[in-house]
Design an enzyme around this catalytic site. Structure first.
Site, PDB file in Angstrom:
ATOM      1  N   ASP A 105       4.046 -20.390  -9.111  1.00 53.92           N
ATOM      2  CA  ASP A 105       3.048 -19.701  -9.918  1.00 53.92           C
ATOM      3  C   ASP A 105       2.373 -18.586  -9.121  1.00 53.92           C
ATOM      4  O   ASP A 105       2.295 -18.637  -7.893  1.00 53.92           O
ATOM      5  CB  ASP A 105       2.012 -20.683 -10.484  1.00 53.92           C
ATOM      6  CG  ASP A 105       1.371 -21.534  -9.410  1.00 53.92           C
ATOM      7  OD1 ASP A 105       1.797 -22.689  -9.262  1.00 53.92           O
ATOM      8  OD2 ASP A 105       0.469 -21.044  -8.711  1.00 53.92           O
ATOM      9  N   ASP A 137      -1.006 -16.116  -8.822  1.00 51.91           N
ATOM     10  CA  ASP A 137      -2.401 -15.898  -9.192  1.00 51.91           C
ATOM     11  C   ASP A 137      -2.802 -14.484  -8.848  1.00 51.91           C
ATOM     12  O   ASP A 137      -2.465 -13.969  -7.784  1.00 51.91           O
ATOM     13  CB  ASP A 137      -3.315 -16.882  -8.450  1.00 51.91           C
ATOM     14  CG  ASP A 137      -3.044 -18.319  -8.854  1.00 51.91           C
ATOM     15  OD1 ASP A 137      -2.788 -18.552 -10.048  1.00 51.91           O
ATOM     16  OD2 ASP A 137      -3.062 -19.199  -7.978  1.00 51.91           O
ATOM     17  N   ASP A 178     -10.632 -21.846  -0.281  1.00 59.77           N
ATOM     18  CA  ASP A 178     -10.700 -23.024   0.582  1.00 59.77           C
ATOM     19  C   ASP A 178     -10.194 -22.775   2.007  1.00 59.77           C
ATOM     20  O   ASP A 178     -10.958 -22.865   2.963  1.00 59.77           O
ATOM     21  CB  ASP A 178     -10.022 -24.236  -0.082  1.00 59.77           C
ATOM     22  CG  ASP A 178      -8.643 -23.951  -0.652  1.00 59.77           C
ATOM     23  OD1 ASP A 178      -8.125 -22.834  -0.446  1.00 59.77           O
ATOM     24  OD2 ASP A 178      -8.064 -24.856  -1.297  1.00 59.77           O
TER      25      ASP A 178
HETATM   26  P1  ATP Z   1       0.139 -24.453  -4.669  1.00 56.98           P
HETATM   27  O1  ATP Z   1       0.205 -23.555  -5.884  1.00 56.98           O
HETATM   28  O2  ATP Z   1       1.251 -24.346  -3.737  1.00 56.98           O
HETATM   29  O3  ATP Z   1      -0.163 -25.834  -5.056  1.00 56.98           O
HETATM   30  P2  ATP Z   1      -2.229 -22.949  -4.145  1.00 56.98           P
HETATM   31  O4  ATP Z   1      -2.974 -22.716  -2.861  1.00 56.98           O
HETATM   32  O5  ATP Z   1      -1.645 -21.772  -4.814  1.00 56.98           O
HETATM   33  O6  ATP Z   1      -1.139 -24.025  -3.796  1.00 56.98           O
HETATM   34  P3  ATP Z   1      -3.696 -23.296  -6.555  1.00 56.98           P
HETATM   35  O7  ATP Z   1      -4.315 -24.517  -7.120  1.00 56.98           O
HETATM   36  O8  ATP Z   1      -2.627 -22.604  -7.303  1.00 56.98           O
HETATM   37  O9  ATP Z   1      -3.170 -23.716  -5.120  1.00 56.98           O
HETATM   38  O10 ATP Z   1      -4.907 -22.305  -6.241  1.00 56.98           O
HETATM   39  C1  ATP Z   1      -4.731 -20.924  -6.018  1.00 56.98           C
HETATM   40  C2  ATP Z   1      -5.752 -20.428  -5.011  1.00 56.98           C
HETATM   41  O11 ATP Z   1      -7.086 -20.640  -5.513  1.00 56.98           O
HETATM   42  C3  ATP Z   1      -5.736 -21.125  -3.672  1.00 56.98           C
HETATM   43  O12 ATP Z   1      -4.770 -20.584  -2.823  1.00 56.98           O
HETATM   44  C4  ATP Z   1      -7.146 -20.885  -3.166  1.00 56.98           C
HETATM   45  O13 ATP Z   1      -7.306 -19.575  -2.690  1.00 56.98           O
HETATM   46  C5  ATP Z   1      -7.959 -20.998  -4.437  1.00 56.98           C
HETATM   47  N1  ATP Z   1      -8.412 -22.380  -4.662  1.00 56.98           N
HETATM   48  C6  ATP Z   1      -7.783 -23.343  -5.381  1.00 56.98           C
HETATM   49  N2  ATP Z   1      -8.469 -24.486  -5.402  1.00 56.98           N
HETATM   50  C7  ATP Z   1      -9.595 -24.247  -4.689  1.00 56.98           C
HETATM   51  C8  ATP Z   1     -10.729 -25.031  -4.347  1.00 56.98           C
HETATM   52  N3  ATP Z   1     -10.832 -26.297  -4.757  1.00 56.98           N
HETATM   53  N4  ATP Z   1     -11.695 -24.454  -3.602  1.00 56.98           N
HETATM   54  C9  ATP Z   1     -11.592 -23.175  -3.200  1.00 56.98           C
HETATM   55  N5  ATP Z   1     -10.556 -22.399  -3.481  1.00 56.98           N
HETATM   56  C10 ATP Z   1      -9.561 -22.905  -4.208  1.00 56.98           C
HETATM   57 MG    MG Z   2      -0.730 -21.706  -6.723  1.00 54.13          MG
END
Ligand code: ATP
Ligand code: MG
Length: 459
Positions: free
Chosen positions: A67, A69, A145
């Site tokens: 995905d 963002d 995070d």
């Molecule tokens: P993956 O998609 O591989 O599971 P990801 O880091 O992309 O990992 P997502 O849940 O898609 O996780 O979140 C996208 C982004 O949003 C993260 O990379 C981070 O920058 C931010 N983010 C997500 N969850 C949190 C949180 N609980 N607190 C702070 N920032 C967050």
């Molecule tokens: Mg992600």
């Protein structure tokens, strides 16, 4: 780079490191069509548009993100005006989904740091329950995070913007939390699970300062929304890195806060049979994910909680409770405790209970019952479960082999064989009784189960 409006004290904001296009390996070739259309669409309308988060991190590591963002200075309403295929979602965290067939691109407006109670940002006991204060890209970076999750790929000039040292962490394969770890976990305890999951998935180490609070603050996961913990559990165990995630959760001392029953059962697992069962279940799921085969969380949750259900049911039976009733009560109790923490949707929890309840029916060899079991919608999952158990139990090995062979036979051939031999295989100690055995109530009620040869091995 277009300047950003900021009212905050500039001295408090980080100086970005900008890595120009020629000095990094992130190419548009690996960004999805939908994400590129969103990035260009925003840019053409005069907005700032960056790819951010896990997609940038994974692309820089040479991976293929699922995905994408996007972060922008356009508000949700402005985003909606640009894209017709757009839906605004979320109240706690408002954002836009731009939809391209099966692909959904998540577009979030830069968040500000917003002091307590200012605008639409609310904290309860230090926990963020609402976060809708718009801000600058610098502020947006600081509220993410981990440093490696706060890298921005700017569609204006294809550079990477690093406000917090994420590039260095990527090179050192480390997870650093941005800001004060204790405060960041109190704001959102799910970040502890994210640390464990990302460390497992990326094979990164968790910075000691980010890992240190786990024993003290792990219990805060009890305040997280059970529905959110279910989503996170799915990512932990169904994302293709389930075994690594499980081991990391245990290593971090967080398993007990997510699957308390599993942690308790493992603490009693002297001979390692339960651990083997769980690890084999997780490894099997990972292999199926890697091959693109379908997987169901019901199977995995049934595996994770089996040890606890088994122990409870055995305990009840030793107190004189009828086998069937003991198993029903044990399953019910374990599910109730688990669902209070992780909101497993009903369709999965029913399936789990069925997988458990079908186990004794594999002992039956009458033609009618064998064919009926094979036609059961949960047969496949229950059979896979039986095989996991059989790998840990000499008693069950023959049973697993019998069912493997039975499925390989043509129906007529199987029917003929079943007609010839009618002797049922010996019962296996400790498993739930088949429901229909209830009919023989007179002699069976309150009888103690036969002593198991391996009482500590719930396989
Ligand atoms: P993956 O998609 O591989 O599971 P990801 O880091 O992309 O990992 P997502 O849940 O898609 O996780 O979140 C996208 C982004 O949003 C993260 O990379 C981070 O920058 C931010 N983010 C997500 N969850 C949190 C949180 N609980 N607190 C702070 N920032 C967050
Ligand atoms: Mg992600």
């Amino acid at each position: 780079m277009p300047p950003d409006r900021t009212d905050a004290n500039p001295a408090a904001l980080p100086q970005p490191r900008v890595i120009p296009r020629a000095q990094h390996n992130l190419t548009r070739k690996h960004i999805s069509r939908g994400a590129l259309r969103v990035l260009y669409g925003l840019h053409e309308h005069g907005f700032r548009a960056c790819l951010v988060g896990g997609a940038v991190r994974d692309l820089l590591l040479g991976g293929r993100p699922k995905d994408f963002d996007v972060a922008t200075n356009a508000t949700p309403e402005e985003i909606r005006k640009i894209f017709r295929n757009c839906r605004l979602i979320g109240r706690r965290f408002r954002l836009a989904h731009v939809i391209f067939g099966p692909e959904i691109v998540e577009v979030a407006t830069f968040r500000g740091s917003g002091a307590e109670g200012e605008g639409d940002r609310h904290l309860v006991d230090g926990r963020i329950v609402r976060d809708n204060v718009w801000g600058t890209i610098e502020e947006d970076a600081l509220r993410r995070d981990f440093r490696v999750n706060a890298l921005y790929y700017d569609i204006a000039d294809f550079s990477i913007i690093d406000y917090v040292g994420g590039m260095q962490d990527l090179a050192q394969r480390r997870l650093h939390l941005i800001g004060d770890p204790e405060q960041r976990y109190r704001e959102d305890p799910v970040r502890m699970l994210r640390a464990a999951r990302l460390a497992a998935k990326l094979q990164f180490t968790i910075d000691p300062a980010a890992a240190e609070p786990f024993p003290r603050l792990g219990h805060l996961l009890g305040d997280a929304a059970p529905a959110r913990l279910f989503d996170e559990t799915m990512k932990l165990f169904m994302g293709g890195y389930g075994l690594a995630s499980f081991r990391m959760l245990e290593h971090c001392g967080l398993l007990q806060h997510l699957f308390a029953g599993t942690a308790r059962a493992l603490a009693r697992d002297e001979h390692g049979a339960l651990r083997n069962l769980i690890e084999a279940g997780l490894a099997g799921t990972d292999a199926r994910v890697a091959e693109g085969k379908p997987v169901t969380p019901a199977f995995l949750f049934a595996v994770l909680l089996w040890g606890e259900v088994y122990a409870l049911a055995r305990g009840m039976q030793s107190e004189g409770i009828d086998r069937t009733l003991a198993w029903q009560r044990a399953a019910h109790k374990v599910m109730a405790e688990q669902m209070a923490r992780v909101a497993i949707p009903r369709r999965f929890s029913y399936a789990m209970e069925e997988i458990w309840a079908l186990q004794p029916r594999f002992a039956e060899r009458s033609r009618k019952r064998v064919f009926r079991l094979m036609a059961h919608p949960r047969f496949r999952a229950a059979y896979d479960f039986l095989l996991l158990r059989a790998a840990e139990s000499g008693e069950l090995r023959e049973r697993g082999e019998w069912w493997t062979r039975a499925q390989a036979l043509e129906a007529e051939q199987l029917a003929a064989e079943l007609a010839q031999s009618r002797t049922p295989p010996p019962p296996v100690s400790g498993e739930p009784a088949a429901p229909r055995k209830r009919r023989r109530r007179r002699g069976g009620r309150g009888r103690k189960p036969p002593a198991s040869s391996t009482p500590d091995a719930p396989s």
